[in-house]
Design a protein around this motif. Sequence first.
Motif, PDB file in Angstrom:
ATOM      1  N   GLY A  35       0.609  -1.194   0.068  1.00 57.73           N
ATOM      2  CA  GLY A  35      -0.101  -0.090   0.034  1.00 57.73           C
ATOM      3  C   GLY A  35       0.657   1.257  -0.023  1.00 57.73           C
ATOM      4  O   GLY A  35       2.080   1.260   0.158  1.00 57.73           O
ATOM      5  N   TRP A  36       0.389   2.462   0.036  1.00 56.91           N
ATOM      6  CA  TRP A  36       0.919   3.535  -0.022  1.00 56.91           C
ATOM      7  C   TRP A  36       0.199   4.543   1.151  1.00 56.91           C
ATOM      8  O   TRP A  36      -1.028   4.373   1.070  1.00 56.91           O
ATOM      9  N   VAL A  37       0.912   5.028   1.787  1.00 61.18           N
ATOM     10  CA  VAL A  37       0.473   5.929   2.988  1.00 61.18           C
ATOM     11  C   VAL A  37       1.262   7.348   2.986  1.00 61.18           C
ATOM     12  O   VAL A  37       2.316   7.421   2.313  1.00 61.18           O
ATOM     13  N   ARG A  38       0.795   8.337   3.494  1.00 60.01           N
ATOM     14  CA  ARG A  38       1.138   9.733   3.638  1.00 60.01           C
ATOM     15  C   ARG A  38       0.837  10.182   5.007  1.00 60.01           C
ATOM     16  O   ARG A  38      -0.183   9.833   5.374  1.00 60.01           O
ATOM     17  N   PRO A  39       1.452  11.262   5.405  1.00 61.75           N
ATOM     18  CA  PRO A  39       1.255  11.913   6.864  1.00 61.75           C
ATOM     19  C   PRO A  39      -0.055  12.899   6.541  1.00 61.75           C
ATOM     20  O   PRO A  39      -0.146  13.207   5.299  1.00 61.75           O
ATOM     21  N   ALA A  40      -0.772  13.223   7.600  1.00 60.38           N
ATOM     22  CA  ALA A  40      -1.838  13.827   7.273  1.00 60.38           C
ATOM     23  C   ALA A  40      -2.104  14.694   8.640  1.00 60.38           C
ATOM     24  O   ALA A  40      -1.633  14.486   9.558  1.00 60.38           O
ATOM     25  N   PRO A  41      -2.510  15.998   8.389  1.00 56.02           N
ATOM     26  CA  PRO A  41      -2.717  16.852   9.763  1.00 56.02           C
ATOM     27  C   PRO A  41      -3.350  16.160  10.849  1.00 56.02           C
ATOM     28  O   PRO A  41      -4.465  15.589  10.647  1.00 56.02           O
ATOM     29  N   GLY A  42      -2.929  16.246  12.151  1.00 55.63           N
ATOM     30  CA  GLY A  42      -3.519  15.667  13.099  1.00 55.63           C
ATOM     31  C   GLY A  42      -3.488  14.085  13.276  1.00 55.63           C
ATOM     32  O   GLY A  42      -3.873  13.466  13.981  1.00 55.63           O
ATOM     33  N   LYS A  43      -2.714  13.391  12.177  1.00 53.53           N
ATOM     34  CA  LYS A  43      -2.484  12.072  12.303  1.00 53.53           C
ATOM     35  C   LYS A  43      -1.358  11.858  11.772  1.00 53.53           C
ATOM     36  O   LYS A  43      -0.508  12.345  11.206  1.00 53.53           O
ATOM     37  N   ARG A  45      -0.204   8.821  10.155  1.00 53.84           N
ATOM     38  CA  ARG A  45      -0.325   8.556   8.758  1.00 53.84           C
ATOM     39  C   ARG A  45      -1.779   8.449   8.288  1.00 53.84           C
ATOM     40  O   ARG A  45      -2.497   8.227   9.035  1.00 53.84           O
ATOM     41  N   GLU A  46      -1.902   8.394   6.979  1.00 52.73           N
ATOM     42  CA  GLU A  46      -3.106   8.445   6.331  1.00 52.73           C
ATOM     43  C   GLU A  46      -3.132   7.525   5.102  1.00 52.73           C
ATOM     44  O   GLU A  46      -2.091   7.634   4.184  1.00 52.73           O
ATOM     45  N   PHE A  47      -3.993   6.628   5.331  1.00 55.21           N
ATOM     46  CA  PHE A  47      -4.100   5.528   4.084  1.00 55.21           C
ATOM     47  C   PHE A  47      -4.359   6.227   2.840  1.00 55.21           C
ATOM     48  O   PHE A  47      -5.199   7.114   2.716  1.00 55.21           O
ATOM     49  N   VAL A  48      -3.584   5.928   1.806  1.00 52.21           N
ATOM     50  CA  VAL A  48      -3.860   6.186   0.406  1.00 52.21           C
ATOM     51  C   VAL A  48      -4.535   5.427  -0.441  1.00 52.21           C
ATOM     52  O   VAL A  48      -5.636   5.568  -1.047  1.00 52.21           O
ATOM     53  N   ALA A  49      -3.979   4.256  -0.657  1.00 53.00           N
ATOM     54  CA  ALA A  49      -4.157   3.021  -1.658  1.00 53.00           C
ATOM     55  C   ALA A  49      -3.585   1.696  -1.320  1.00 53.00           C
ATOM     56  O   ALA A  49      -2.487   1.663  -0.603  1.00 53.00           O
ATOM     57  N   ALA A  50      -4.295   0.494  -1.592  1.00 50.63           N
ATOM     58  CA  ALA A  50      -3.909  -0.686  -1.376  1.00 50.63           C
ATOM     59  C   ALA A  50      -4.139  -1.423  -2.383  1.00 50.63           C
ATOM     60  O   ALA A  50      -5.128  -1.398  -3.364  1.00 50.63           O
ATOM     61  N   ILE A  51      -3.076  -2.620  -2.444  1.00 47.02           N
ATOM     62  CA  ILE A  51      -3.476  -3.561  -3.599  1.00 47.02           C
ATOM     63  C   ILE A  51      -3.080  -4.880  -2.798  1.00 47.02           C
ATOM     64  O   ILE A  51      -2.219  -5.149  -2.185  1.00 47.02           O
ATOM     65  N   ASN A  52      -3.766  -5.922  -3.316  1.00 51.72           N
ATOM     66  CA  ASN A  52      -3.481  -7.442  -3.042  1.00 51.72           C
ATOM     67  C   ASN A  52      -2.321  -7.963  -3.658  1.00 51.72           C
ATOM     68  O   ASN A  52      -1.635  -7.341  -4.417  1.00 51.72           O
ATOM     69  N   TRP A  53      -2.062  -9.232  -3.052  1.00 52.45           N
ATOM     70  CA  TRP A  53      -0.726  -9.981  -3.515  1.00 52.45           C
ATOM     71  C   TRP A  53      -0.601 -10.009  -5.209  1.00 52.45           C
ATOM     72  O   TRP A  53       0.356  -9.908  -5.850  1.00 52.45           O
ATOM     73  N   SER A  54      -1.961 -10.440  -5.795  1.00 56.69           N
ATOM     74  CA  SER A  54      -1.948 -10.678  -6.971  1.00 56.69           C
ATOM     75  C   SER A  54      -2.211  -9.350  -8.061  1.00 56.69           C
ATOM     76  O   SER A  54      -2.147  -9.466  -9.336  1.00 56.69           O
ATOM     77  N   TYR A  95       4.810   7.163   1.481  1.00 57.83           N
ATOM     78  CA  TYR A  95       5.644   5.892   1.631  1.00 57.83           C
ATOM     79  C   TYR A  95       4.852   4.675   1.361  1.00 57.83           C
ATOM     80  O   TYR A  95       3.612   4.441   1.141  1.00 57.83           O
ATOM     81  N   CYS A  96       5.909   3.805   0.769  1.00 58.19           N
ATOM     82  CA  CYS A  96       5.390   2.391   0.398  1.00 58.19           C
ATOM     83  C   CYS A  96       5.416   1.505   1.531  1.00 58.19           C
ATOM     84  O   CYS A  96       6.446   1.649   2.250  1.00 58.19           O
ATOM     85  N   ALA A  97       4.488   0.792   1.584  1.00 60.68           N
ATOM     86  CA  ALA A  97       4.447  -0.442   2.963  1.00 60.68           C
ATOM     87  C   ALA A  97       4.056  -1.744   2.295  1.00 60.68           C
ATOM     88  O   ALA A  97       3.320  -1.802   1.348  1.00 60.68           O
ATOM     89  N   GLY A 108      -1.455  -1.804   9.685  1.00 63.26           N
ATOM     90  CA  GLY A 108      -0.818  -3.042  10.151  1.00 63.26           C
ATOM     91  C   GLY A 108       0.185  -3.404   9.296  1.00 63.26           C
ATOM     92  O   GLY A 108       0.784  -4.579   9.412  1.00 63.26           O
ATOM     93  N   TYR A 109       0.906  -2.472   8.598  1.00 60.69           N
ATOM     94  CA  TYR A 109       2.063  -2.689   7.635  1.00 60.69           C
ATOM     95  C   TYR A 109       3.126  -3.332   8.547  1.00 60.69           C
ATOM     96  O   TYR A 109       3.629  -2.651   9.455  1.00 60.69           O
ATOM     97  N   ASP A 110       4.058  -4.014   7.935  1.00 59.36           N
ATOM     98  CA  ASP A 110       5.202  -4.423   8.817  1.00 59.36           C
ATOM     99  C   ASP A 110       6.521  -3.980   8.112  1.00 59.36           C
ATOM    100  O   ASP A 110       7.648  -3.954   9.022  1.00 59.36           O
ATOM    101  N   TYR A 111       6.602  -3.793   6.971  1.00 54.57           N
ATOM    102  CA  TYR A 111       7.929  -3.044   6.206  1.00 54.57           C
ATOM    103  C   TYR A 111       7.545  -1.847   5.518  1.00 54.57           C
ATOM    104  O   TYR A 111       6.400  -1.546   5.000  1.00 54.57           O
ATOM    105  N   TRP A 112       8.394  -0.928   5.661  1.00 52.83           N
ATOM    106  CA  TRP A 112       8.141   0.474   5.047  1.00 52.83           C
ATOM    107  C   TRP A 112       9.388   0.937   4.176  1.00 52.83           C
ATOM    108  O   TRP A 112      10.629   0.728   4.363  1.00 52.83           O
ATOM    109  N   GLY A 113       9.157   1.814   3.475  1.00 57.51           N
ATOM    110  CA  GLY A 113      10.293   2.422   2.663  1.00 57.51           C
ATOM    111  C   GLY A 113      10.548   3.658   3.114  1.00 57.51           C
ATOM    112  O   GLY A 113      10.143   4.211   4.248  1.00 57.51           O
ATOM    113  N   GLN A 114      11.515   4.427   2.576  1.00 52.27           N
ATOM    114  CA  GLN A 114      12.042   5.782   3.240  1.00 52.27           C
ATOM    115  C   GLN A 114      11.362   6.781   2.729  1.00 52.27           C
ATOM    116  O   GLN A 114      11.345   7.858   3.589  1.00 52.27           O
ATOM    117  N   GLY A 115      10.449   6.652   1.753  1.00 50.40           N
ATOM    118  CA  GLY A 115       9.685   7.632   1.460  1.00 50.40           C
ATOM    119  C   GLY A 115      10.059   8.723   0.310  1.00 50.40           C
ATOM    120  O   GLY A 115      11.200   8.612   0.214  1.00 50.40           O
TER     121      GLY A 115
END
Length: 122
Positions: A35-43, A45-54, A95-97, A108-115
């Motif tokens: 998935g992709w995540v970004r910071p948001a005011p007051g949070k 991180r904010e979820f942006v988009a997600a995709i399954n394994w396939s 951030y990619c996660a 609940g992502y376990d792995y993160w990129g540097q952004g």
Amino acid sequence: QVQLVESGGGLVQAGGSLRLSCAASGRTFRSYAMGWVRPAPGKEREFVAAINWSGDNTYYADAVKDRFTISRDNAKNTGYLQMNSLKPEDTAVYYCAARQARLIVIRGYDYWGQGTQVTVSS
């Protein structure tokens, strides 16, 4: 584990487009939902988009629906976020996660990129 490296950020005018990439190394990328995540005011991180394994199931935050498209190429161990019709409020570090799962994961992502920084000017 998997290592993630984002690229493709930059400065763009409102209404423009950018394509972010997330290159994965380590264990088999196809075992991971991402998935992709970004910071948001007051949070933190904010979820942006997600995709399954396939890659045949995707999910988007309301704020980016119909403007952003998430995809992946498991043969290249790479995920993507195509961002169109960008707005100044999309400005953030993106951030990619990833998490080892077959279904979509939006937290609940376990792995993160540097952004990678995306800046949208008005």
